[in-house]
Scaffold this motif. Sequence first.
Motif, PDB file in Angstrom:
ATOM      1  N   GLY A 264       0.768  -1.370   0.114  1.00 18.29           N
ATOM      2  CA  GLY A 264       0.138  -0.098   0.063  1.00 18.29           C
ATOM      3  C   GLY A 264       0.854   1.356   0.069  1.00 18.29           C
ATOM      4  N   ALA A 265       1.957   1.181   0.855  1.00 12.21           N
ATOM      5  CA  ALA A 265       2.838   2.279   0.807  1.00 12.21           C
ATOM      6  C   ALA A 265       3.579   2.564  -0.386  1.00 12.21           C
ATOM      7  CB  ALA A 265       3.883   2.255   1.898  1.00 12.21           C
ATOM      8  N   TRP A 266       3.990   1.562  -1.092  1.00  9.07           N
ATOM      9  CA  TRP A 266       4.974   1.546  -2.311  1.00  9.07           C
ATOM     10  C   TRP A 266       3.783   1.776  -3.309  1.00  9.07           C
ATOM     11  CZ3 TRP A 266       9.902   2.306  -3.071  1.00  9.07           C
ATOM     12  CH2 TRP A 266      10.702   1.897  -2.168  1.00  9.07           C
ATOM     13  N   SER A 267       2.525   1.834  -3.405  1.00 13.74           N
ATOM     14  CA  SER A 267       1.935   2.036  -4.562  1.00 13.74           C
ATOM     15  C   SER A 267       1.725   3.393  -4.595  1.00 13.74           C
ATOM     16  CB  SER A 267       0.381   1.253  -4.237  1.00 13.74           C
ATOM     17  OG  SER A 267      -0.340   1.775  -3.279  1.00 13.74           O
ATOM     18  N   ILE A 268       1.560   4.082  -3.421  1.00 15.34           N
ATOM     19  CA  ILE A 268       1.629   5.793  -3.605  1.00 15.34           C
ATOM     20  C   ILE A 268       2.945   6.191  -4.192  1.00 15.34           C
ATOM     21  CG2 ILE A 268       1.646   7.577  -2.347  1.00 15.34           C
ATOM     22  CD1 ILE A 268      -1.050   6.189  -2.361  1.00 15.34           C
ATOM     23  N   SER A 269       4.164   5.413  -3.817  1.00 16.70           N
ATOM     24  CA  SER A 269       5.466   5.668  -4.468  1.00 16.70           C
ATOM     25  C   SER A 269       5.241   5.562  -5.960  1.00 16.70           C
ATOM     26  CB  SER A 269       6.615   5.178  -3.825  1.00 16.70           C
ATOM     27  OG  SER A 269       7.726   5.233  -4.493  1.00 16.70           O
ATOM     28  N   LEU A 270       4.619   4.384  -6.299  1.00 17.19           N
ATOM     29  CA  LEU A 270       4.617   3.990  -7.636  1.00 17.19           C
ATOM     30  C   LEU A 270       3.897   5.078  -8.402  1.00 17.19           C
ATOM     31  CD1 LEU A 270       5.710   1.922 -10.101  1.00 17.19           C
ATOM     32  CD2 LEU A 270       3.741   0.407  -9.212  1.00 17.19           C
ATOM     33  N   ILE A 271       2.749   5.335  -7.996  1.00 22.18           N
ATOM     34  CA  ILE A 271       1.876   6.409  -8.681  1.00 22.18           C
ATOM     35  C   ILE A 271       2.619   7.483  -8.746  1.00 22.18           C
ATOM     36  CG2 ILE A 271      -0.229   7.934  -8.182  1.00 22.18           C
ATOM     37  CD1 ILE A 271      -1.424   5.732  -6.709  1.00 22.18           C
ATOM     38  N   GLY A 272       3.436   8.131  -7.967  1.00 18.31           N
ATOM     39  CA  GLY A 272       4.266   9.300  -7.892  1.00 18.31           C
ATOM     40  C   GLY A 272       5.265   9.173  -8.980  1.00 18.31           C
ATOM     41  N   ALA A 273       5.778   8.012  -9.117  1.00 21.50           N
ATOM     42  CA  ALA A 273       6.974   7.551 -10.154  1.00 21.50           C
ATOM     43  C   ALA A 273       6.529   7.701 -11.438  1.00 21.50           C
ATOM     44  CB  ALA A 273       7.646   6.243  -9.848  1.00 21.50           C
ATOM     45  N   ALA A 274       5.329   7.149 -11.768  1.00 19.82           N
ATOM     46  CA  ALA A 274       4.715   7.111 -13.037  1.00 19.82           C
ATOM     47  C   ALA A 274       4.141   8.464 -13.161  1.00 19.82           C
ATOM     48  CB  ALA A 274       3.384   6.150 -12.971  1.00 19.82           C
ATOM     49  N   ASN A 275       3.955   9.254 -12.678  1.00 19.39           N
ATOM     50  CA  ASN A 275       3.417  10.708 -12.809  1.00 19.39           C
ATOM     51  C   ASN A 275       4.563  11.567 -13.193  1.00 19.39           C
ATOM     52  OD1 ASN A 275       1.208  12.707 -12.879  1.00 19.39           O
ATOM     53  ND2 ASN A 275       2.442  13.361 -11.195  1.00 19.39           N
ATOM     54  N   ILE A 276       5.680  11.266 -12.783  1.00 14.89           N
ATOM     55  CA  ILE A 276       6.944  12.084 -13.294  1.00 14.89           C
ATOM     56  C   ILE A 276       7.058  12.161 -14.848  1.00 14.89           C
ATOM     57  CG2 ILE A 276       9.435  12.612 -13.365  1.00 14.89           C
ATOM     58  CD1 ILE A 276       9.268  11.208 -10.484  1.00 14.89           C
ATOM     59  N   ALA A 277       6.769  11.221 -15.367  1.00 21.62           N
ATOM     60  CA  ALA A 277       6.705  11.032 -16.872  1.00 21.62           C
ATOM     61  C   ALA A 277       5.611  11.422 -17.366  1.00 21.62           C
ATOM     62  CB  ALA A 277       7.030   9.531 -17.482  1.00 21.62           C
ATOM     63  N   GLY A 278       4.390  11.283 -16.845  1.00 26.30           N
ATOM     64  CA  GLY A 278       3.194  11.565 -17.230  1.00 26.30           C
ATOM     65  C   GLY A 278       2.709  13.026 -17.303  1.00 26.30           C
ATOM     66  N   THR A 279       3.333  13.849 -15.947  1.00 26.83           N
ATOM     67  CA  THR A 279       3.187  15.158 -16.001  1.00 26.83           C
ATOM     68  C   THR A 279       4.124  15.998 -16.809  1.00 26.83           C
ATOM     69  OG1 THR A 279       2.706  14.912 -13.588  1.00 26.83           O
ATOM     70  CG2 THR A 279       3.004  17.067 -14.271  1.00 26.83           C
ATOM     71  N   ILE A 280       5.347  15.483 -17.244  1.00 26.50           N
ATOM     72  CA  ILE A 280       6.026  16.326 -17.954  1.00 26.50           C
ATOM     73  C   ILE A 280       5.651  16.255 -19.514  1.00 26.50           C
ATOM     74  CG2 ILE A 280       8.397  16.216 -19.110  1.00 26.50           C
ATOM     75  CD1 ILE A 280       9.495  15.584 -16.411  1.00 26.50           C
ATOM     76  N   PHE A 281       5.005  15.012 -19.733  1.00 29.67           N
ATOM     77  CA  PHE A 281       4.427  14.673 -21.183  1.00 29.67           C
ATOM     78  C   PHE A 281       3.120  15.569 -21.502  1.00 29.67           C
ATOM     79  CE2 PHE A 281       1.836  11.644 -24.045  1.00 29.67           C
ATOM     80  CZ  PHE A 281       2.886  12.077 -25.264  1.00 29.67           C
ATOM     81  N   ALA A 282       2.573  15.819 -20.352  1.00 31.19           N
ATOM     82  CA  ALA A 282       1.158  16.618 -20.504  1.00 31.19           C
ATOM     83  C   ALA A 282       1.623  18.094 -20.988  1.00 31.19           C
ATOM     84  CB  ALA A 282       0.492  16.538 -19.236  1.00 31.19           C
ATOM     85  N   GLY A 283       2.537  18.476 -20.003  1.00 24.45           N
ATOM     86  CA  GLY A 283       3.225  19.876 -20.077  1.00 24.45           C
ATOM     87  C   GLY A 283       3.766  20.104 -21.539  1.00 24.45           C
ATOM     88  N   TRP A 284       4.494  18.755 -22.284  1.00 20.92           N
ATOM     89  CA  TRP A 284       4.802  19.160 -23.446  1.00 20.92           C
ATOM     90  C   TRP A 284       3.603  19.101 -24.561  1.00 20.92           C
ATOM     91  CZ3 TRP A 284       4.364  15.494 -27.801  1.00 20.92           C
ATOM     92  CH2 TRP A 284       5.265  15.965 -28.724  1.00 20.92           C
ATOM     93  N   LEU A 285       2.760  18.089 -24.235  1.00 23.45           N
ATOM     94  CA  LEU A 285       1.470  18.177 -25.130  1.00 23.45           C
ATOM     95  C   LEU A 285       0.598  19.530 -24.931  1.00 23.45           C
ATOM     96  CD1 LEU A 285       0.070  14.682 -24.344  1.00 23.45           C
ATOM     97  CD2 LEU A 285       1.074  15.482 -26.510  1.00 23.45           C
ATOM     98  N   PHE A 322      -2.929  -0.752 -11.727  1.00 24.35           N
ATOM     99  CA  PHE A 322      -3.726   0.620 -11.380  1.00 24.35           C
ATOM    100  C   PHE A 322      -2.707   1.722 -11.210  1.00 24.35           C
ATOM    101  CE2 PHE A 322      -5.411   3.423  -8.055  1.00 24.35           C
ATOM    102  CZ  PHE A 322      -6.640   3.695  -8.817  1.00 24.35           C
ATOM    103  N   SER A 323      -1.791   1.561 -10.350  1.00 26.54           N
ATOM    104  CA  SER A 323      -0.797   2.637  -9.870  1.00 26.54           C
ATOM    105  C   SER A 323      -0.064   2.995 -10.936  1.00 26.54           C
ATOM    106  CB  SER A 323       0.145   2.020  -8.772  1.00 26.54           C
ATOM    107  OG  SER A 323      -0.339   1.660  -7.648  1.00 26.54           O
ATOM    108  N   VAL A 324       0.591   2.393 -11.935  1.00 29.05           N
ATOM    109  CA  VAL A 324       1.042   2.842 -13.064  1.00 29.05           C
ATOM    110  C   VAL A 324       0.001   3.710 -14.012  1.00 29.05           C
ATOM    111  CG1 VAL A 324       2.288   2.369 -15.120  1.00 29.05           C
ATOM    112  CG2 VAL A 324       2.975   1.142 -12.959  1.00 29.05           C
ATOM    113  N   GLY A 325      -1.193   3.002 -14.278  1.00 29.28           N
ATOM    114  CA  GLY A 325      -2.020   3.514 -14.971  1.00 29.28           C
ATOM    115  C   GLY A 325      -2.439   5.030 -14.441  1.00 29.28           C
ATOM    116  N   MET A 326      -3.083   5.003 -13.288  1.00 31.08           N
ATOM    117  CA  MET A 326      -3.503   6.231 -12.746  1.00 31.08           C
ATOM    118  C   MET A 326      -2.364   7.226 -12.387  1.00 31.08           C
ATOM    119  SD  MET A 326      -6.184   7.815 -11.662  1.00 31.08           S
ATOM    120  CE  MET A 326      -7.575   6.557 -11.392  1.00 31.08           C
ATOM    121  N   GLY A 327      -1.058   6.804 -12.203  1.00 29.80           N
ATOM    122  CA  GLY A 327       0.075   7.502 -12.015  1.00 29.80           C
ATOM    123  C   GLY A 327       0.237   8.236 -13.117  1.00 29.80           C
ATOM    124  N   SER A 328       0.374   7.620 -14.096  1.00 27.52           N
ATOM    125  CA  SER A 328       0.608   8.536 -15.370  1.00 27.52           C
ATOM    126  C   SER A 328      -0.416   9.603 -15.791  1.00 27.52           C
ATOM    127  CB  SER A 328       0.520   7.574 -16.649  1.00 27.52           C
ATOM    128  OG  SER A 328      -0.656   7.053 -16.952  1.00 27.52           O
TER     129      SER A 328
END
Length: 414
Positions: A264-285, A322-328
């Motif tokens: 459960g704790a690492w799932s929050i971390s994985l969401i954050g890790a996936a979101n690093i790429a997802g957020t930068i990509f959203a900014g680029w888009l 779910f963590s990777v998908g929602m995190g992105s």
Amino acid sequence: MSQSSHKLVTPILIGGCIILLINFSLRASFGVFQIPVQESYGWLRADFSLAIAIQNLAWGIGQPIFGALAERWGDRWAIILGSALYAIGLAMSAVVTTPEAMQMWEIAVGFGIAGTGFGVILAVVGRAASDEHRSMALGIATAAGSAGQVVGAPLAEALLSLMAWQSVFLTFAGLSLTMMLFLPLLGSGKPAAPTELEESMGSVLKRAFRDPSYLMIFAGFFSCGYQLAFITAHFPALVTEMCGPIAPGSMLHSIGITTTSALGAWSISLIGAANIAGTIFAGWLGNRYSRKYLLAGIYTLRTLIAAAFILTPITPGTVLLFSVGMGSLWLATVPLTSGLVAYIYGLRYMGTLYGFVFLSHQLGSFLGVWLGGTLYDQTGGYTVVWWVGVGVGAFSALIHLPVREAPARLPATA
């Protein structure tokens, strides 16, 4: 105000990223404390959930206030005040013994998050960036918050294995003060002339709230807050209690994740890790395509992912997927929403106008966290409140479509 730079990476961007990283590493950890606090005092799940919900609401109320303070007094003073309130709230939360006292001090934590969070920092970064780099700079700064999320929950879980949760809160209070060390990177942060503020701020706010597009952005950001805050506050507990066991010899077991609590704790971390790429990509888009359609697409994907997760048996594998998908998609809405506000209404009052939009986000956060605890106590699970989140996600996907994505040219005087 800061001058625009034709470079993407500047000291202002670096300083803002570090402050957001620290802020969100602490904030993202609160869900890990759900069960320890409940077991320590015998409180209902709703009691600590309400404290986190109040924290999120205070964050939302504080965001336009700190945005206005930064525009009137300067960015540095807003961040100093926010950092101090963050530390005081955490320190006092560590010594309380009643739910009511915890809930009261989480107001200070919420205001501290507001003073050192997206509303203030993204306005600083946005004003300092050139038009060609602004969306990308906002994406990078937002991703820094996700980097903090990668660190925060596992750090809290590790510290809880060494000390009581109260001591972890005190440790985090000390960490919150370190945000002040990076203020020199943000430049002078000089406020505008008071006469300029008095002449134009009221007019801009009135016109914005009369604009249907602003109101639709305001309403649409609600579901983002609902989903993110609910997951941050309750997903570790949901995984701990509802996920199937981690099989001996599995990949997770071999890397030391042997319990659903750790997962459960690492799932929050994985969401954050996936979101690093997802957020930068959203900014680029966001520099290349319509922000309103990108936002509608993100909310649609979130809705589908959330529905698929709750409709299938919860296993370690589905938690990871779910963590990777929602995190992105996690904070991908932030650079797009803040960029949309800046594009339509200009940079002059971006901090205040985005602050009010963010208030809607935090109203959703309050509802998601509070309903999560309340309906858990009433139903014994998280399924009902999860489906509410699916519904509000679909609502946000639809309400962004009619937004008029063009400069509003708000006048400077009433």
